[in-house]
Design a protein around this motif. Structure first.
Motif, mmCIF file in Angstrom:
data_model
loop_
_atom_site.group_PDB
_atom_site.id
_atom_site.type_symbol
_atom_site.label_atom_id
_atom_site.label_comp_id
_atom_site.label_asym_id
_atom_site.label_seq_id
_atom_site.Cartn_x
_atom_site.Cartn_y
_atom_site.Cartn_z
ATOM 1 N N LEU A 81 0.684 -1.264 -0.030
ATOM 2 C CA LEU A 81 0.100 0.054 -0.135
ATOM 3 C C LEU A 81 0.708 1.290 0.005
ATOM 4 C CD1 LEU A 81 -2.579 -0.946 2.572
ATOM 5 C CD2 LEU A 81 -2.698 -1.238 0.281
ATOM 6 N N GLY A 82 0.302 2.423 -0.060
ATOM 7 C CA GLY A 82 0.801 3.800 0.179
ATOM 8 C C GLY A 82 1.694 3.835 1.389
ATOM 9 N N ASP A 83 2.377 4.784 1.321
ATOM 10 C CA ASP A 83 3.053 5.071 2.685
ATOM 11 C C ASP A 83 2.318 5.539 3.652
ATOM 12 O OD1 ASP A 83 5.541 4.294 1.667
ATOM 13 O OD2 ASP A 83 6.280 6.349 1.279
ATOM 14 N N ASN A 84 1.386 6.323 3.508
ATOM 15 C CA ASN A 84 0.297 6.970 4.600
ATOM 16 C C ASN A 84 -0.504 6.056 5.209
ATOM 17 O OD1 ASN A 84 1.316 9.354 4.810
ATOM 18 N ND2 ASN A 84 0.003 10.313 3.216
ATOM 19 N N SER A 85 -1.115 5.058 4.222
ATOM 20 C CA SER A 85 -1.923 4.080 4.768
ATOM 21 C C SER A 85 -1.207 2.732 5.518
ATOM 22 C CB SER A 85 -2.875 3.491 3.580
ATOM 23 O OG SER A 85 -1.775 2.902 2.575
ATOM 24 N N LEU A 86 0.116 2.761 5.176
ATOM 25 C CA LEU A 86 0.988 1.392 5.430
ATOM 26 C C LEU A 86 1.163 1.742 7.093
ATOM 27 C CD1 LEU A 86 2.279 -1.225 5.047
ATOM 28 C CD2 LEU A 86 4.292 0.084 4.240
ATOM 29 N N LYS A 87 1.641 3.333 7.299
ATOM 30 C CA LYS A 87 1.835 3.709 8.483
ATOM 31 C C LYS A 87 0.558 3.709 9.510
ATOM 32 C CE LYS A 87 5.334 7.301 7.355
ATOM 33 N NZ LYS A 87 5.792 8.637 7.592
ATOM 34 N N VAL A 88 -0.552 3.754 8.964
ATOM 35 C CA VAL A 88 -1.861 3.927 9.779
ATOM 36 C C VAL A 88 -2.096 2.623 10.118
ATOM 37 C CG1 VAL A 88 -4.194 4.204 9.483
ATOM 38 C CG2 VAL A 88 -2.741 6.079 8.769
ATOM 39 N N LEU A 89 -2.094 1.686 9.304
ATOM 40 C CA LEU A 89 -2.261 0.339 9.406
ATOM 41 C C LEU A 89 -1.303 -0.428 10.424
ATOM 42 C CD1 LEU A 89 -3.389 -1.438 5.985
ATOM 43 C CD2 LEU A 89 -4.926 -0.892 8.187
ATOM 44 N N LYS A 90 -0.094 -0.015 10.249
ATOM 45 C CA LYS A 90 0.878 -0.615 11.493
ATOM 46 C C LYS A 90 0.683 0.086 12.750
ATOM 47 C CE LYS A 90 4.518 -1.695 8.337
ATOM 48 N NZ LYS A 90 6.026 -1.768 7.945
ATOM 49 N N MET A 91 0.407 1.161 12.896
ATOM 50 C CA MET A 91 0.019 1.728 14.231
ATOM 51 C C MET A 91 -1.523 0.994 14.626
ATOM 52 S SD MET A 91 1.136 5.710 13.830
ATOM 53 C CE MET A 91 -0.480 6.251 14.169
ATOM 54 N N ILE A 92 -2.480 1.191 14.039
ATOM 55 C CA ILE A 92 -3.754 0.846 14.296
ATOM 56 C C ILE A 92 -3.777 -0.745 14.678
ATOM 57 C CG2 ILE A 92 -6.327 0.174 13.670
ATOM 58 C CD1 ILE A 92 -6.056 2.984 12.231
ATOM 59 N N GLY A 93 -3.002 -1.550 13.914
ATOM 60 C CA GLY A 93 -3.214 -3.036 13.966
ATOM 61 C C GLY A 93 -2.725 -3.591 15.618
ATOM 62 N N PRO A 94 -1.746 -3.261 15.912
ATOM 63 C CA PRO A 94 -1.206 -3.521 17.093
ATOM 64 C C PRO A 94 -1.785 -2.818 18.474
ATOM 65 C CG PRO A 94 0.811 -2.951 15.734
ATOM 66 C CD PRO A 94 -0.366 -2.748 15.011
ATOM 67 N N ALA A 95 -2.641 -1.753 18.114
ATOM 68 C CA ALA A 95 -3.307 -1.038 19.218
ATOM 69 C C ALA A 95 -4.712 -2.030 19.307
ATOM 70 C CB ALA A 95 -3.907 0.026 18.655
ATOM 71 N N PHE A 96 -5.315 -2.565 18.175
ATOM 72 C CA PHE A 96 -6.196 -3.152 18.400
ATOM 73 C C PHE A 96 -5.864 -4.747 18.967
ATOM 74 C CE2 PHE A 96 -8.583 -0.763 15.158
ATOM 75 C CZ PHE A 96 -9.768 -0.535 15.895
ATOM 76 N N LEU A 97 -4.673 -5.220 18.420
ATOM 77 C CA LEU A 97 -4.285 -6.523 19.100
ATOM 78 C C LEU A 97 -4.238 -6.258 20.741
ATOM 79 C CD1 LEU A 97 -1.166 -7.514 16.945
ATOM 80 C CD2 LEU A 97 -3.001 -9.083 18.256
ATOM 81 N N SER A 98 -3.749 -5.287 21.046
ATOM 82 C CA SER A 98 -3.227 -5.113 22.654
ATOM 83 C C SER A 98 -4.749 -4.876 23.318
ATOM 84 C CB SER A 98 -2.442 -3.807 22.924
ATOM 85 O OG SER A 98 -2.896 -2.734 22.390
ATOM 86 N N LEU A 99 -5.565 -4.099 22.658
ATOM 87 C CA LEU A 99 -7.008 -3.929 23.537
ATOM 88 C C LEU A 99 -7.764 -5.067 23.333
ATOM 89 C CD1 LEU A 99 -8.963 -1.560 24.490
ATOM 90 C CD2 LEU A 99 -9.827 -1.457 22.170
ATOM 91 N N GLY A 100 -7.655 -5.762 22.334
ATOM 92 C CA GLY A 100 -8.561 -7.067 22.443
ATOM 93 C C GLY A 100 -7.740 -8.125 23.364
ATOM 94 N N LEU A 101 -6.504 -8.370 23.370
ATOM 95 C CA LEU A 101 -5.934 -9.264 24.443
ATOM 96 C C LEU A 101 -6.308 -8.702 25.967
ATOM 97 C CD1 LEU A 101 -4.017 -11.584 24.492
ATOM 98 C CD2 LEU A 101 -2.106 -10.058 24.623
ATOM 99 N N MET A 102 -6.177 -7.551 25.947
ATOM 100 C CA MET A 102 -6.535 -6.912 27.403
ATOM 101 C C MET A 102 -8.137 -7.391 27.846
ATOM 102 S SD MET A 102 -6.232 -3.099 29.050
ATOM 103 C CE MET A 102 -7.544 -2.356 27.718
#
Length: 137
Positions: A81-102
């Motif tokens: 993907l483009g740089d902006n969308s890749l940065k957003v996905l790389k930030m949002i993905g682990p955030a949802f991962l940690s929230l869901g695990l918690m």
């Protein structure tokens, strides 16, 4: 200084609006009964769904958010993907991962706590009946 020494201007007439504001409300204390205190007096047995509903919901939502985080994180690292969308996905993905695990872990920890409270409640009821049996003889 006694009550007789106070001037008449400082005394509040019982029918004035100021004195009505100072009186406690009789209906608020008699009508408002919390559900927590009500459950102490009702001895109806609750089903397992009523007891474990909240932890099951928390675990389900946590699992869904965790799965969503895994999918977003995998997409971020596999798609081109483009740089902006890749940065957003790389930030949002682990955030949802940690929230869901918690949330998932909170639900998993909540279940043994509820089981322990149920055992304590059963012991308490047993000792209350035992106490009333011996005292009523």
């Amino acid at each position: 200084m006694t009550m007789e020494a106070l001037p008449k201007a400082l005394e509040v007439d019982e029918k004035s609006p100021e004195s009505k504001d100072l009186l406690p409300s009789q209906t608020a204390s008699s009508l408002c009964i919390s559900s927590r205190s009500e459950s102490v007096w009702t001895a109806t047995p609750r089903s397992n769904w009523e007891i474990y509903r909240k932890p099951i919901v928390i675990m389900s939502v946590g699992g869904a958010i965790l799965l969503f985080g895994v999918v977003i994180t995998c997409l971020a690292y596999t798609l081109n993907l483009g740089d902006n969308s890749l940065k957003v996905l790389k930030m949002i993905g682990p955030a949802f991962l940690s929230l869901g695990l918690m949330m998932l872990v909170c639900g998993l920890v909540w279940v043994p706590i509820i089981k322990k409270k149920q055992k304590q409640k059963q012991k308490s009821v047993f000792f209350q009946t035992l106490k009333s049996f011996f005292l009523n003889r």
